[in-house]
Design a protein around this motif. Structure first.
Motif, PDB file in Angstrom:
ATOM      1  N   GLY A  77       0.639  -1.728  -0.373  1.00  0.00           N
ATOM      2  CA  GLY A  77      -0.191   0.078  -0.056  1.00  0.00           C
ATOM      3  C   GLY A  77       1.341   1.550  -0.043  1.00  0.00           C
ATOM      4  N   TYR A  78       2.147   0.940  -0.452  1.00  0.00           N
ATOM      5  CA  TYR A  78       3.037   2.391  -0.322  1.00  0.00           C
ATOM      6  C   TYR A  78       2.355   3.054  -2.058  1.00  0.00           C
ATOM      7  CZ  TYR A  78       5.121   0.117   3.810  1.00  0.00           C
ATOM      8  OH  TYR A  78       5.852  -0.322   4.534  1.00  0.00           O
ATOM      9  N   GLN A  79       3.295   4.605  -1.693  1.00  0.00           N
ATOM     10  CA  GLN A  79       2.876   5.055  -3.306  1.00  0.00           C
ATOM     11  C   GLN A  79       4.438   5.448  -3.085  1.00  0.00           C
ATOM     12  OE1 GLN A  79       0.756   6.316  -0.855  1.00  0.00           O
ATOM     13  NE2 GLN A  79      -0.174   4.488  -0.984  1.00  0.00           N
ATOM     14  N   THR A  80       4.783   5.697  -4.710  1.00  0.00           N
ATOM     15  CA  THR A  80       6.221   6.434  -4.893  1.00  0.00           C
ATOM     16  C   THR A  80       6.199   7.574  -6.079  1.00  0.00           C
ATOM     17  OG1 THR A  80       7.101   4.217  -4.802  1.00  0.00           O
ATOM     18  CG2 THR A  80       8.183   5.423  -6.107  1.00  0.00           C
ATOM     19  N   GLU A  81       6.819   8.168  -6.098  1.00  0.00           N
ATOM     20  CA  GLU A  81       6.781   9.552  -6.100  1.00  0.00           C
ATOM     21  C   GLU A  81       8.249  10.149  -6.610  1.00  0.00           C
ATOM     22  OE1 GLU A  81       4.204  12.704  -5.095  1.00  0.00           O
ATOM     23  OE2 GLU A  81       3.361  11.694  -4.246  1.00  0.00           O
ATOM     24  N   ASP A  95       3.438   5.976   3.157  1.00  0.00           N
ATOM     25  CA  ASP A  95       2.660   5.638   3.929  1.00  0.00           C
ATOM     26  C   ASP A  95       2.004   6.469   3.465  1.00  0.00           C
ATOM     27  OD1 ASP A  95       0.872   3.587   5.329  1.00  0.00           O
ATOM     28  OD2 ASP A  95       3.299   3.190   6.212  1.00  0.00           O
ATOM     29  N   GLY A  96       0.313   6.488   3.272  1.00  0.00           N
ATOM     30  CA  GLY A  96       0.161   7.543   2.991  1.00  0.00           C
ATOM     31  C   GLY A  96       0.290   8.960   3.351  1.00  0.00           C
ATOM     32  N   ASP A  97       0.390   9.713   3.593  1.00  0.00           N
ATOM     33  CA  ASP A  97       1.241  10.777   3.946  1.00  0.00           C
ATOM     34  C   ASP A  97       2.662  10.861   4.499  1.00  0.00           C
ATOM     35  OD1 ASP A  97      -1.589  11.743   3.095  1.00  0.00           O
ATOM     36  OD2 ASP A  97      -2.322  12.478   4.536  1.00  0.00           O
ATOM     37  N   LYS A  98       2.653   9.944   4.961  1.00  0.00           N
ATOM     38  CA  LYS A  98       3.780   9.240   5.663  1.00  0.00           C
ATOM     39  C   LYS A  98       5.417   9.618   5.124  1.00  0.00           C
ATOM     40  CE  LYS A  98       6.090   7.150  10.225  1.00  0.00           C
ATOM     41  NZ  LYS A  98       5.487   6.466  11.101  1.00  0.00           N
ATOM     42  N   HIS A 100      12.516   5.308   6.539  1.00  0.00           N
ATOM     43  CA  HIS A 100      12.525   5.529   8.078  1.00  0.00           C
ATOM     44  C   HIS A 100      13.017   4.338   8.655  1.00  0.00           C
ATOM     45  CE1 HIS A 100       9.473   6.589  11.246  1.00  0.00           C
ATOM     46  NE2 HIS A 100       9.384   7.161  10.340  1.00  0.00           N
ATOM     47  N   PRO A 101      13.470   4.890  10.182  1.00  0.00           N
ATOM     48  CA  PRO A 101      13.718   3.604  11.412  1.00  0.00           C
ATOM     49  C   PRO A 101      12.738   3.201  12.110  1.00  0.00           C
ATOM     50  CG  PRO A 101      13.886   5.692  12.208  1.00  0.00           C
ATOM     51  CD  PRO A 101      13.686   6.142  10.574  1.00  0.00           C
ATOM     52  N   ASP A 102      11.604   3.126  11.584  1.00  0.00           N
ATOM     53  CA  ASP A 102      10.314   2.064  12.020  1.00  0.00           C
ATOM     54  C   ASP A 102       9.498   1.126  11.499  1.00  0.00           C
ATOM     55  OD1 ASP A 102      10.937   3.713  14.447  1.00  0.00           O
ATOM     56  OD2 ASP A 102       9.268   5.188  13.886  1.00  0.00           O
ATOM     57  N   TYR A 103      10.172   1.364  10.566  1.00  0.00           N
ATOM     58  CA  TYR A 103       9.819   0.140   9.116  1.00  0.00           C
ATOM     59  C   TYR A 103      11.070  -0.666   9.216  1.00  0.00           C
ATOM     60  CZ  TYR A 103       6.083   3.023   8.037  1.00  0.00           C
ATOM     61  OH  TYR A 103       4.420   3.471   7.413  1.00  0.00           O
ATOM     62  N   ASP A 104      10.914  -1.955   7.911  1.00  0.00           N
ATOM     63  CA  ASP A 104      11.474  -3.455   7.871  1.00  0.00           C
ATOM     64  C   ASP A 104      12.362  -3.000   7.295  1.00  0.00           C
ATOM     65  OD1 ASP A 104      11.692  -6.073   6.454  1.00  0.00           O
ATOM     66  OD2 ASP A 104      12.139  -6.498   8.517  1.00  0.00           O
ATOM     67  N   VAL A 105      14.040  -2.606   7.168  1.00  0.00           N
ATOM     68  CA  VAL A 105      15.129  -2.318   6.436  1.00  0.00           C
ATOM     69  C   VAL A 105      14.782  -3.375   5.343  1.00  0.00           C
ATOM     70  CG1 VAL A 105      17.456  -2.121   5.527  1.00  0.00           C
ATOM     71  CG2 VAL A 105      16.331  -1.173   8.153  1.00  0.00           C
ATOM     72  N   GLN A 143      12.617  -5.129   4.354  1.00  0.00           N
ATOM     73  CA  GLN A 143      11.004  -5.102   3.737  1.00  0.00           C
ATOM     74  C   GLN A 143      11.198  -3.904   2.162  1.00  0.00           C
ATOM     75  OE1 GLN A 143       8.392  -7.108   2.958  1.00  0.00           O
ATOM     76  NE2 GLN A 143      10.143  -8.999   3.732  1.00  0.00           N
ATOM     77  N   LEU A 144      11.947  -2.879   2.916  1.00  0.00           N
ATOM     78  CA  LEU A 144      11.619  -1.660   2.258  1.00  0.00           C
ATOM     79  C   LEU A 144      12.909  -1.502   1.221  1.00  0.00           C
ATOM     80  CD1 LEU A 144       9.937   0.704   2.622  1.00  0.00           C
ATOM     81  CD2 LEU A 144      11.598   1.405   4.556  1.00  0.00           C
ATOM     82  N   THR A 145      13.526  -2.280   2.149  1.00  0.00           N
ATOM     83  CA  THR A 145      15.346  -1.908   0.939  1.00  0.00           C
ATOM     84  C   THR A 145      13.872  -2.912  -0.704  1.00  0.00           C
ATOM     85  OG1 THR A 145      16.871  -1.723   2.134  1.00  0.00           O
ATOM     86  CG2 THR A 145      17.142  -2.556  -0.322  1.00  0.00           C
ATOM     87  N   LEU A 146      13.686  -4.002  -0.285  1.00  0.00           N
ATOM     88  CA  LEU A 146      12.960  -4.607  -1.552  1.00  0.00           C
ATOM     89  C   LEU A 146      11.711  -3.684  -2.180  1.00  0.00           C
ATOM     90  CD1 LEU A 146      12.701  -7.391  -2.985  1.00  0.00           C
ATOM     91  CD2 LEU A 146      11.296  -7.814  -0.870  1.00  0.00           C
TER      92      LEU A 146
END
Length: 403
Positions: free
Chosen positions: A2-6, A59-62, A117-122, A124-127
């Motif tokens: 559910g992430y958005q990329t710009e 992640d939404g507005d974050k 972001h330090p609160d997210y799994d590194v 998974q986010l790298t993937l």
């Protein structure tokens, strides 16, 4: 997920506070200030060959990830050399440029390339970022290149079909030296005498060297440095350098607390200057220029003064820039660097992957040869990073063993 990329063509779309919340490295080159300076002073953009094309993940507005990126129309200022790949594309009637690079322009310093972001799994986010690079960029560029990422990131990307390329740089490490003479005592007698002799010869010629930081660096000092920098670039390369006057003036205004300026003078006045950056861990060099050709002056300003500064400020290491085997005999140890590459043309992607597999043993061999000529005495060698394996990526050892 559910992430958005710009993608953005300027860092002005991302606030400094948002950027800082993701950039936990502390290195000045990854700061919003440094990268914005490159854009705002025209060192990147327009006709420079570096068109900003930064990735942001929400992640939404974050804001949860930013990836500094550039669409490149040549391979200058990257320090990872792929001209052979570009020629192969051209020979087969394909366009290698434009390509996209995730890098800090004109800065071959290893550091985080995906700011997460330090609160997210590194992992998974790298993937997610890697998959977005593969999905979002093929329509506008031939390939994607991540330059000088840390080893851990390179390993993750390699597993995601971004083949890894190794290169070698030379860095000086601080083994709790208290003085420059402590460092000299770690060298062989012959090399210790050679360095002392070179430094004494400069003194005998009336050359003095001064180090300046923070508010002690004046606008006049920067003006003189720019004069040296541009004159040296013009002599060697036929142009006045990748970085312009506005960049250096504004760098001194906005990141003064991260700058070390070295100025050499003779009885006739200032004759050479080097500009380096530092953080709480390390010193990074260097922009350099001289108006006079004085033997050993380059090594004094760019290496020995940096080593002394690192010792005095308890910095862990000193990265003096890329290339240059002459650094070895002055106490700089070889270290492996990484880059990761994904070419969107499958045939060429597999060809490059095979080439890198065959190139790796040669890089490992070069590393070994460099290690063999280090000038440290037997006692000092027992603690060197290059010998204790703390600076050697175990992956390349595995790769070369398999070959």
């Amino acid at each position: 997920m559910g992430y958005q990329t710009e993608f953005f063509n300027s860092l002005s779309h991302i606030s400094a506070s948002q950027w800082c919340s993701l950039n936990t490295s502390g290195t000045p080159f990854l700061s919003h200030t440094f990268l914005s300076l490159l854009e705002n002073t025209g060192c990147v953009g327009d006709e420079t060959g570096w068109q900003p094309h930064h990735m942001a993940v929400f992640d939404g507005d974050k804001l949860i990830a930013v990836v500094p990126g550039y669409i490149k129309y040549d391979s200058y200022g990257e320090y990872v050399f792929d001209h052979g790949w570009a020629n192969a594309y051209h020979q087969h009637g394909l366009a290698y440029y434009p390509k996209w690079v995730n890098a800090v322009p004109f800065t071959p310093v290893t550091g985080p390339r995906f700011l997460l972001h330090p609160d997210y799994d590194v992992t998974q986010l790298t993937l997610y970022v890697a998959e977005q690079i593969k999905c979002q960029l093929p329509d506008i560029v031939s390939s994607a290149h991540i330059l000088f990422p840390p080893g851990a990131t390179a390993r993750q990307l390699e597993a995601l079909d971004f083949p890894r390329r190794y290169s070698v740089q030379f860095q000086w490490y601080n083994y709790d030296y208290q003085t420059f003479d402590d460092f000299l005592q770690a060298l062989t007698s012959r090399k210790r005498k050679s360095i002392k002799k070179a430094r004494n010869q400069l003194a005998q010629q009336g050359v003095t060297v001064e180090r300046k930081t923070a508010e002690n660096i004046s606008r006049e000092d920067i003006a003189f440095f720019i004069r040296c920098y541009q004159a040296t670039y013009l002599k060697r390369s036929g142009h006045t350098g990748y970085l312009n006057e506005a960049f250096f003036y504004q760098l001194a205004e906005t990141l003064a607390d991260k700058l070390l300026l070295v100025v050499a003078s003779t009885s006739d006045g200032p004759c050479a200057s080097a500009l380096l950056l530092f953080d709480e861990h390390a010193l990074y060099g260097r922009y350099w220029g001289a108006l006079e050709d004085i033997n050993e002056l380059h090594f004094e300003c760019c290496y020995y003064q940096g080593i002394e500064f690192s010792i005095e400020n308890n910095l862990r290491y000193f990265n003096p820039g890329t290339q240059g085997e002459h650094k070895l005999i002055r106490g700089f140890e070889p270290v492996f660097c990484n880059s990761c590459h994904h070419l969107f043309e499958p045939v060429f992607h597999h060809a490059v992957k095979d080439f890198l597999h065959r190139e790796t043993p040669a890089i490992a061999g070069y590393f070994k040869q460099a290690t063999d000529v280090l000038p440290y005495n037997d006692k000092a060698k027992q603690q060197l990073n290059v010998f204790t394996n703390s600076s050697v990526d175990n992956d390349i050892t595995t790769t070369t063993t398999e070959n």
